[in-house]
Design an enzyme around this catalytic site. Structure first.
Site, PDB file in Angstrom:
ATOM      1  N   THR A 164       0.825  -1.206   0.000  1.00 18.70           N
ATOM      2  CA  THR A 164       0.000   0.000   0.000  1.00 18.70           C
ATOM      3  C   THR A 164       0.867   1.266   0.000  1.00 18.70           C
ATOM      4  OG1 THR A 164      -1.623  -1.202   1.293  1.00 18.70           O
ATOM      5  CG2 THR A 164      -1.835   1.187   1.249  1.00 18.70           C
ATOM      6  N   GLU A 165       0.555   2.188  -0.898  1.00 19.47           N
ATOM      7  CA  GLU A 165       1.271   3.462  -0.999  1.00 19.47           C
ATOM      8  C   GLU A 165       2.778   3.259  -1.204  1.00 19.47           C
ATOM      9  OE1 GLU A 165      -0.401   6.170  -1.288  1.00 19.47           O
ATOM     10  OE2 GLU A 165      -2.360   5.630  -0.468  1.00 19.47           O
ATOM     11  N   LEU A 166       3.129   2.093  -1.721  1.00 15.85           N
ATOM     12  CA  LEU A 166       4.522   1.730  -1.954  1.00 15.85           C
ATOM     13  C   LEU A 166       5.363   1.778  -0.667  1.00 15.85           C
ATOM     14  CD1 LEU A 166       4.489   1.123  -4.921  1.00 15.85           C
ATOM     15  CD2 LEU A 166       6.042   2.996  -5.352  1.00 15.85           C
TER      16      LEU A 166
END
Lengths: 455, 463
Positions: free
Chosen positions: B145-147
């Site tokens: 998630t979100e890198l």
């Protein structure tokens, strides 16, 4: 630059938000190197009377004082310290105009001074008014229990008359008048001097009375705004009223938000809460404009779901009795308390005891009390119908009529620990950045624009 | 050969409805169906559907040469099933071309990697099954998630069976190094890490339609030159962005679609350039150096960290409370509760509570249903409180002298241990004579009984 300012109250006698704002602004202007001749109406005097002189044909007493601003001010850029060093010429004019606020508060004000063992109000006044003065004849006869009587209007026009005398005697570059009672004075000073006039709108008749406004007051307000070269409003909410309800050209109406004086830790002995529950406080006049019934309805909703909370309604006003009956009808009196009118240190004490402060005002031109609460590390819930909501980030904003939202915000602040600590962390900082030095700079720049329209 | 790796993130949360404290215990439905449907349909029409069509025709036209990668969150796919089944079909059509790669991630678009390795693993598996069942492919490369990436997260991802993961090529992570190489996890060299080229990605994702940008208007020819002019040894460029870039963040009128079409054509025409997916890049190249990321990085904001989600005390309190009940959710074995638990984990709920951008709220206000972070927090906590009430009812929480076991501490904790040890001894004695039972079943069914007051009382009396 020198400004002739018609303002209200100065320490040590400050009873309302208007006086606080006037004082803060004057101090800020001193910091910005603006000279001010500060003129106030004063109907009582327990200070030194030695330098009272009489002005003009009306033989009105005028007390002259110089006030020295001398203090260190923390600079906004970095930690550099700045100083204010400025003398202020302060003129007190014998007049029984008071920062009106409400009939209720006026009554209190009078009663307290009498019962408090001070000189009787009339005595105090007679000391400065020579027997032959015409003004004294109107003493004590003003009916202040209902609408503004004709006598008050007499005072207002007398005050304007003196203002023109003062304007002749003193040198200044422009005139600045605060709220409607001083607008006629401002206009008169403008007429005799030809200098530009700035009127400062802290509240309008619509804020004070809703739709049942006094047409005489409205007319005075409008003529002041029309005569003015610049109208300063304390919020965009008020600016809209000035433009829409008074028909003033929006080009000459500007908003300059109020600020707050830096908080002193006034409480010498730390206050300990005597109850275990969280305390949620309403503090202000108990009148329609302040929305007390919405607060009470929200309280009833919260109390239905949680025990861990008490509510306090601090203040007095024409709806107080009705509110007490309402609390009984809602069946919440065990946890809902009334304090009646609070003064100075009692207000600080109340803040110190509070865990949540609610200002559900139906109409509030600015609203300084939430800032005072935040300065005392109390989280605030404010109505979107307040000017102060335009500048605060770290406050919960609700519509005054949205009782569910208000109740929900109270419940959240009482039950979710991190919410209060967020407010404690950021609220105080936010308030302390609202500095009078900044508001005064904005006002000074507006002065300069009026004085040099080409630049 | 320089390969361009386009990966698009597609996600929408189940936004919560206005949920007051007095709804707790009465109302157990938390979502704003109207708003969610409205936003999804709007974005589908402006962005997802037309862009899918464009990509489909490019995939057909340049079969085998043009490739793209998607990561679709589980809760996004659930919303498609509810509100836009056409779009599922459209993604299936893309999948059938076999030139589209789907990535693995958490089902809920959650920040669970910061909370619980077990739940992290469960969520990734849940997502994997969803992708398998819809598109018939098993994702091989992981993106968080979100890198969000750190050395520790990378290590966990290896344990889940992945050998490649995506991360942000953040300045504070890379220093002077280039994102256009393959790196490996410093704790476990088996994990290859692909880094986002944030400069070139953001030229499209953030700056494309910005008229005050010195490069505006950006033409495909110029941009292709930028890609081409990267240093010789750099054999791939990772362009990772939100899928909403096409038609939503960058409006249709900005010409983002024709720009993309032209870019694809130019890259394919160029003999020295092509397209690749993350798994292809991972297979083709060897990592050049270890990557050390002791503190989690992300692709968000200037700071490229977690501060937008877990920066303030409200976010931390809500996050902690959410994951404190994870074991209860497992114990409850209730599909409704599990579903709500998945929806409540979406990182978006925490994003709405961020106080970072009071001055510059443009990004944070995007699809944000709240007036302020305080509002967002109160609403979320009300919902979470109701969820926990349900959970406790459902699991009939085991209590010792009125306190839930999870909250015991100090003397009462010791007393509880002492008491339970006594009970266990009794039970073990019985095991020698009694017949064997399934141990797991026994622990699940017997535990509540163990804690019942009568048992504890009788134990006490004996003592």
């Amino acid at each position: 630059m020198r400004v002739l300012m018609f303002g209200w109250e100065f320490p040590p006698h400050i009873s309302g938000g208007l006086g606080t704002a006037c004082y803060g602004l004057t101090r800020g202007l001193a910091f910005r190197d603006v000279d001010v001749v500060f003129v106030v109406p004063k109907a009582y005097g327990d200070e030194d009377q030695s330098n009272v002189e009489l002005v003009g044909a009306s033989q009105v007493p005028v007390k002259k004082r110089t006030i020295q601003f001398s203090e260190e001010v923390e600079s906004h850029q970095g930690n550099r310290k700045d100083r204010i060093d400025k003398e202020l010429l302060y003129l007190e004019i014998g007049s029984r105009m008071v920062p009106y606020l409400s009939p209720e508060e006026f009554e209190h004000f009078i009663r307290e001074r009498i019962s408090g063992g001070d000189l009787k109000w009339t005595d105090a006044f007679e000391r400065v008014v020579p027997k032959k003065a015409t003004v004294s004849e109107t003493m004590g006869t003003i009916d202040f229990t209902g609408k503004y009587g004709p006598d008050l209007m007499q005072e207002v026009s007398n005050y304007a008359l003196i203002a023109s005398e003062i304007a002749i005697e003193h040198d200044f570059d422009l005139i600045h008048a605060h709220d409607w009672l001083t607008y006629p004075a401002g206009i008169a000073a403008k007429n005799v001097s030809g200098k530009p006039l700035v009127v400062h709108v802290h509240a309008t008749e619509f804020d004070r009375t809703g739709e049942n406004y006094n047409t005489i007051v409205y007319d005075i307000e409008r003529s002041g705004m029309e005569a003015a070269d610049l109208v300063i409003t304390v919020s965009n909410l008020t600016r809209n009223i000035v433009v829409n309800r008074y028909g003033i050209d929006p080009a000459k109406v500007v908003t300059v938000y109020n600020a707050v004086e830096k908080g002193e830790d006034k409480l010498s002995d730390p206050i300990r809460k005597s109850v275990d529950e969280k305390v949620v406080t309403f503090l202000g006049r108990i009148t329609y404009q302040k929305g007390p019934e919405y607060f009470m309805e929200a309280a009833a909703k919260v109390l239905k779901h949680t025990d861990n909370v008490r509510f306090v309604m601090a203040g007095s006003g024409d709806l107080l009795r009705k509110m007490i009956r309402y609390a009984a009808r809602l069946g919440i009196t065990e946890k809902f308390h009334f304090t009646d009118f609070l003064r100075g240190p009692e207000v600080d004490r109340m803040f110190a005891l509070s865990d949540v402060y609610v200002m559900p005002s139906v109409s509030e031109p600015f609203g300084i009390s939430p800032l005072e609460a935040m300065r005392s590390n109390v989280p605030v819930i404010i109505s979107k119908q307040s000017g102060v909501s335009e500048i605060l980030n770290h406050a919960i904003k609700i519509d005054f009529w949205d009782v569910d939202a208000m109740a929900d915000a109270i419940y959240g602040l009482v039950n979710y620990e991190s919410l209060s600590s967020m407010f404690r962390e950021f609220g105080r900082e936010e308030v302390e950045n609202l500095k009078w030095e900044n508001a005064a700079l904005q006002i000074k720049n507006h002065y300069l624009k009026i004085l040099n329209p080409s630049t | 050969m320089k390969n361009i790796c386009f990966y698009f993130q597609v996600h929408q949360p189940f936004r919560l409805k206005r949920y007051r404290f007095f709804d707790m215990g009465n109302d157990h439905y938390y979502y704003d169906d109207y708003l969610n449907k409205h936003i999804l349909k709007k974005v589908a029409n402006r962005s997802y559907l037309p862009t899918n069509e464009m990509i489909y025709s490019l995939l057909k036209e340049y079969e085998g040469q043009f490739k793209v990668t998607f990561s679709l969150t589980g809760i996004f796919l659930e919303q498609l099933e509810l509100y836009a089944p056409d779009l599922i079909k459209s993604f299936k059509k893309l999948a059938e071309t076999e030139n589209v790669e789907f990535l693995s991630e958490t089902y809920s678009h959650s920040l669970v990697s910061q909370a619980s390795p077990e739940e992290f693993s469960d969520q990734v598996n849940l997502h994997k099954h969803k992708i398998e069942s819809l598109f018939g492919v098993t994702p091989k490369v992981f993106r968080n998630t979100e890198l969000v990436y750190s050395d520790q997260i990378g290590e966990q991802v290896v344990k889940m069976g992945y050998d490649t993961m995506l991360a942000e090529g953040a300045k504070h992570v890379l220093g002077w190094k280039s994102p256009n190489y393959l790196y490996y996890n410093v704790l476990n060299p088996k994990l290859k890490v692909l880094l986002r080229n944030y400069k070139l990605s953001d030229d499209i994702a953030f700056r494309f339609s910005n008229k005050s940008w010195s490069e505006w208007p950006l033409k495909a020819e110029k941009y292709q030159q930028w890609l081409k002019n990267t240093p010789k040894g750099e054999e791939f460029i990772n362009l990772f962005m939100d899928y909403e870039t096409f038609g939503e963040h960058q409006p249709v009128e900005s010409g983002i679609h024709p720009f993309f079409e032209n870019l694809v054509k130019l890259v394919i025409k160029d003999e020295n350039m092509g397209f690749a997916t993350p798994s292809e890049i991972s297979a083709m190249h060897q990592p050049v150096a270890p990557l050390s990321v002791p503190y989690p990085s992300s692709w968000a904001d200037e700071e490229r960290d977690l501060s937008a989600w877990l920066g303030n005390e409200m976010q931390k309190e809500a996050f902690k409370k959410l994951y404190s009940v994870r074991n209860l959710v497992i114990h409850a074995q209730d599909s409704d509760l599990a579903k709500d638990y998945a929806y409540l984990q979406a990182s978006d709920h925490f994003y709405y509570m961020s106080t970072k951008f009071f001055a510059d709220q443009s990004v944070h206000n995007y699809f944000n249903p709240y007036n302020s972070p305080y509002d967002a927090f109160i609403n979320y906590m009300n919902v979470l409180s109701d969820f926990i009430i349900r959970l406790e009812k459902s699991t009939k929480r085991i209590r010792f002298q009125g306190t839930p076991l999870e909250e015991l501490s100090g003397e009462t904790l010791e007393a509880a241990i002492h008491s339970y040890e006594g009970i266990l001894k009794e039970l073990k004695k019985r095991r020698v004579t009694g017949k064997k039972t399934d141990s797991a079943a026994a622990s699940r069914t017997n535990l509540p009984k163990l804690a019942s007051k009568s048992t504890l009382k009788s134990k006490k009396e004996k003592n």
